[in-house]
Every structure is written in C-alpha cells, then in structure tokens.
Write an enzyme that holds these catalytic residues in place. Structure first.
Site, PDB file in Angstrom:
ATOM      1  N   ALA A 142      44.958  77.586 -46.857  1.00  0.00           N
ATOM      2  CA  ALA A 142      45.109  77.606 -45.400  1.00  0.00           C
ATOM      3  C   ALA A 142      44.035  78.475 -44.762  1.00  0.00           C
ATOM      4  O   ALA A 142      43.536  79.421 -45.383  1.00  0.00           O
ATOM      5  CB  ALA A 142      46.486  78.140 -45.004  1.00  0.00           C
ATOM      6  N   THR A 146      54.132  77.575 -41.432  1.00  0.00           N
ATOM      7  CA  THR A 146      54.271  78.873 -40.775  1.00  0.00           C
ATOM      8  C   THR A 146      55.216  78.864 -39.583  1.00  0.00           C
ATOM      9  O   THR A 146      55.467  77.800 -38.988  1.00  0.00           O
ATOM     10  CB  THR A 146      52.872  79.325 -40.286  1.00  0.00           C
ATOM     11  OG1 THR A 146      52.974  80.516 -39.509  1.00  0.00           O
ATOM     12  CG2 THR A 146      52.238  78.256 -39.408  1.00  0.00           C
ATOM     13  N   ASP A 147      55.688  80.048 -39.215  1.00  0.00           N
ATOM     14  CA  ASP A 147      56.495  80.210 -38.012  1.00  0.00           C
ATOM     15  C   ASP A 147      55.702  79.950 -36.742  1.00  0.00           C
ATOM     16  O   ASP A 147      56.276  79.701 -35.677  1.00  0.00           O
ATOM     17  CB  ASP A 147      57.093  81.622 -37.969  1.00  0.00           C
ATOM     18  CG  ASP A 147      56.040  82.720 -38.086  1.00  0.00           C
ATOM     19  OD1 ASP A 147      55.074  82.549 -38.840  1.00  0.00           O
ATOM     20  OD2 ASP A 147      56.193  83.774 -37.427  1.00  0.00           O
ATOM     21  N   TYR A 181      45.731  78.321 -34.352  1.00  0.00           N
ATOM     22  CA  TYR A 181      46.265  78.357 -35.721  1.00  0.00           C
ATOM     23  C   TYR A 181      47.564  77.564 -35.808  1.00  0.00           C
ATOM     24  O   TYR A 181      47.740  76.722 -36.702  1.00  0.00           O
ATOM     25  CB  TYR A 181      46.496  79.812 -36.136  1.00  0.00           C
ATOM     26  CG  TYR A 181      47.288  79.973 -37.415  1.00  0.00           C
ATOM     27  CD1 TYR A 181      46.771  79.561 -38.639  1.00  0.00           C
ATOM     28  CD2 TYR A 181      48.563  80.548 -37.404  1.00  0.00           C
ATOM     29  CE1 TYR A 181      47.497  79.713 -39.809  1.00  0.00           C
ATOM     30  CE2 TYR A 181      49.293  80.707 -38.562  1.00  0.00           C
ATOM     31  CZ  TYR A 181      48.754  80.282 -39.769  1.00  0.00           C
ATOM     32  OH  TYR A 181      49.486  80.437 -40.924  1.00  0.00           O
ATOM     33  N   TRP A 197      55.271  86.103 -41.732  1.00  0.00           N
ATOM     34  CA  TRP A 197      54.904  87.507 -41.917  1.00  0.00           C
ATOM     35  C   TRP A 197      54.687  87.854 -43.390  1.00  0.00           C
ATOM     36  O   TRP A 197      55.249  88.820 -43.909  1.00  0.00           O
ATOM     37  CB  TRP A 197      55.976  88.417 -41.306  1.00  0.00           C
ATOM     38  CG  TRP A 197      56.106  88.343 -39.819  1.00  0.00           C
ATOM     39  CD1 TRP A 197      55.745  87.316 -38.985  1.00  0.00           C
ATOM     40  CD2 TRP A 197      56.681  89.351 -38.971  1.00  0.00           C
ATOM     41  NE1 TRP A 197      56.047  87.617 -37.684  1.00  0.00           N
ATOM     42  CE2 TRP A 197      56.623  88.860 -37.637  1.00  0.00           C
ATOM     43  CE3 TRP A 197      57.242  90.604 -39.208  1.00  0.00           C
ATOM     44  CZ2 TRP A 197      57.098  89.594 -36.552  1.00  0.00           C
ATOM     45  CZ3 TRP A 197      57.719  91.330 -38.117  1.00  0.00           C
ATOM     46  CH2 TRP A 197      57.645  90.834 -36.809  1.00  0.00           C
TER      47      TRP A 197
END
Length: 313
Positions: free
Chosen positions: A87, A128-129, A152, A177
C-alpha cells in the site's frame, strides 16, 4: 488454528503487517514441521517480497508471482493464498501525489485480483478506516456507506471496489492505527519525540483504535487457515482492529508510560491547532463484530497489546 499446508504470497512483505505476517507464518511452519514426520502439504511456505522485488503496479510481475505461487502450491500439496499488504500509506503526501497513490492502492489490487481470479487463488486484501468519512458516533460496520475525505482514503476505497468487482475469491480486511517494528508509525514517532522534547502536543479530538501489526498478522494467518479449510467467512468485508478505542493524545500518553516517562509531558490539542495536508477522520473506530461473528479470534485490547509490544524480547 489450522495453518499447515499453506503457501502464502505477501506483496508488501517488508512493511509493518507484511513482515510480521511473514515472521509468524515462518514460525508456524517451522513449529509444524518439527512436530510432524514430514511430507507434502505440511508446514507453511511464505514468500513476502517488498516493493523492490514485487511492484504490484507491474502487471507482468504480478501475474508471474501469482502463477509461481499456484505452481509451488501444486507441487508441494499446499493451499495457495495471497495476502496483499502492499500500500501507499503516506497519507499527507498522497494529497499531492494521488496518481502514484492510486496506482499502488487501486490499480495494483485490481491487477492482483485479476491474476488471482484467473488462477483460482484466494486473495485477502488489507484496507483502512480512512475509507469512511469519520463523522460517525458509533463503531463503523463493514456495510456502512463509504465517504473518504482524503486522497489516501479515496484510493484505498477504489482498491476495495476493484478487488470486490474482480470475480476473485476475495476478502477485504479493514484495520486502523497500525504500528509495529517495521517502517514508520505513531509509536516510533512518540518514542523519538520523548527523547527530543520536554513536552509535546497531540490531538485529542480524533478517536480510533491502535492495532499492533503482530496481532493483526496472527488474525490474518487464522483467516488464511480458515479459507484453506473451506470455511472462509460468508461476509467478504471484515473489520479487524485492537479492542477498545482511544484518542491520539491518550495513545501518546500510554506510550510515554510504557517508556517510563511522565505522561503529563503530553498535552492535548485540537485538530484545528495541528493542521495537516490531509484531513483526518474525527471518529474512525471500526466494529470488530464481523470478525468475531465469522468465528475468528478477536484481537486483544489495544492497551494490553501496546504493553506487549514494549515488552517484546
């Protein structure tokens, strides 16, 4: 956890999650071989190339790597699976380099998923969040609407769409995180700043869940084993993070405590007082209900994991 008989390809294998996954899979494979008489199909064969060895944006290299994985699995009697940890994670840099971020986070997964689909190799893709808007007030579920606010986040959301629309047998695993021994992360930054500054300010109005990459890697390996056993989750998007939630400020204070430093040296501030090029989610806690409902082991609470990280030998 059934992990014997796996052949795993981990693009992004030198990053935080990739390196821990490679180490854990290698350890599991060696332990399995030590306890058995040997033979085809036993142990875990893991290949974890970094971007210099396998660039997911290079279609020819991706096809060759997935083909080699499938062939190696056939020859050894193992089950092939790809866990994509590659990523572009430089959140702020992506604001002015979205083209490159899109290439790695969206085009790369699309090519990888196509290669996996054509060779019938299952794919687990990390996300991802940041694909969420971050304006909620309860933990996000996998089916909640996406609304990325940063380059992103947009590129990672596009990568999810590419994987899920590819026809591959694929799962998306969102996390948040992340910190670990490899690469740059918040824990390393706080550890460095504790030595350099008398006090520092950290935002206290952004909430999420720290996730130790070693714990996440263990969860991914368990998921891979379930898929190999023919018991892959029916839900194709899962959330996997440490347990609980906190703010960056409280996280920083916990890090100082683990370092034996006075946590009062960390002062709270607001996002407005600490502007960044890329907007951050104010609330990006991910619900792990989908993970546990799939029969997978929940990760330990974030504070417990952080202590274990600092106690590692």
């Amino acid at each position: 956890m059934a992990v014997a008989g796996l052949a795993i390809l981990v693009p992004g294998g030198t990053g935080q999650v990739g390196s821990d996954l490679a180490d854990l899979a290698d350890l599991a494979g060696r332990a399995d071989r030590a306890g058995r008489a040997g033979g085809a199909g036993e142990g875990v064969d893991v290949r974890a190339p970094g971007s210099g060895e396998l660039d997911v944006t290079e279609a020819g290299a991706v096809v060759e790597a997935v083909s080699a994985l499938a062939a190696r699995a056939r020859e050894s009697g193992r089950f092939p699976i790809v866990v994509n940890a590659a990523a572009y994670t430089a959140v702020d840099a992506a604001e002015t380099d979205e083209y490159r971020a899109f290439a790695v986070n969206a085009d790369g997964p699309r090519v990888l998923a196509a290669a996996c689909s054509s060779r019938r190799v299952p794919l687990v893709h990390l996300s991802t969040d940041y694909v969420f808007a971050g304006d909620g007030d309860r933990p996000y579920e996998p089916d909640d609407p996406l609304g990325p606010r940063s380059a992103y986040g947009r590129t990672k959301a596009a990568g999810e769409d590419a994987v899920l629309g590819s026809g591959a047998q694929a799962w998306i695993v969102r996390t948040s995180w992340v910190y670990g021994e490899a690469g740059a992360n918040f824990v390393k930054t706080m550890t460095r700043l504790e030595k350099e500054r008398d006090t520092l300010s950290v935002v206290d109005d952004q909430r999420g869940t720290p996730t130790w990459s070693a714990d996440l890697a263990a969860g991914l390996l368990q998921l891979a084993g379930r898929i190999a056993d023919g018991a892959g989750p029916a839900r194709r998007v899962l959330h996997c993070t440490g347990g609980g939630e906190t703010t960056w400020f409280a996280f920083a204070r916990a890090i100082f405590s683990e370092l034996g430093a006075d946590p009062e040296r960390v002062r709270p501030c607001t996002t407005e007082e600490f502007p960044r090029p890329a907007p951050r989610p104010a609330y990006s806690v991910l619900s792990s209900a989908s993970w546990t409902e799939a029969g997978l082991t929940p990760l330990r609470p974030w504070r417990e994991a952080l202590h274990a990280y600092f106690q590692r030998g």
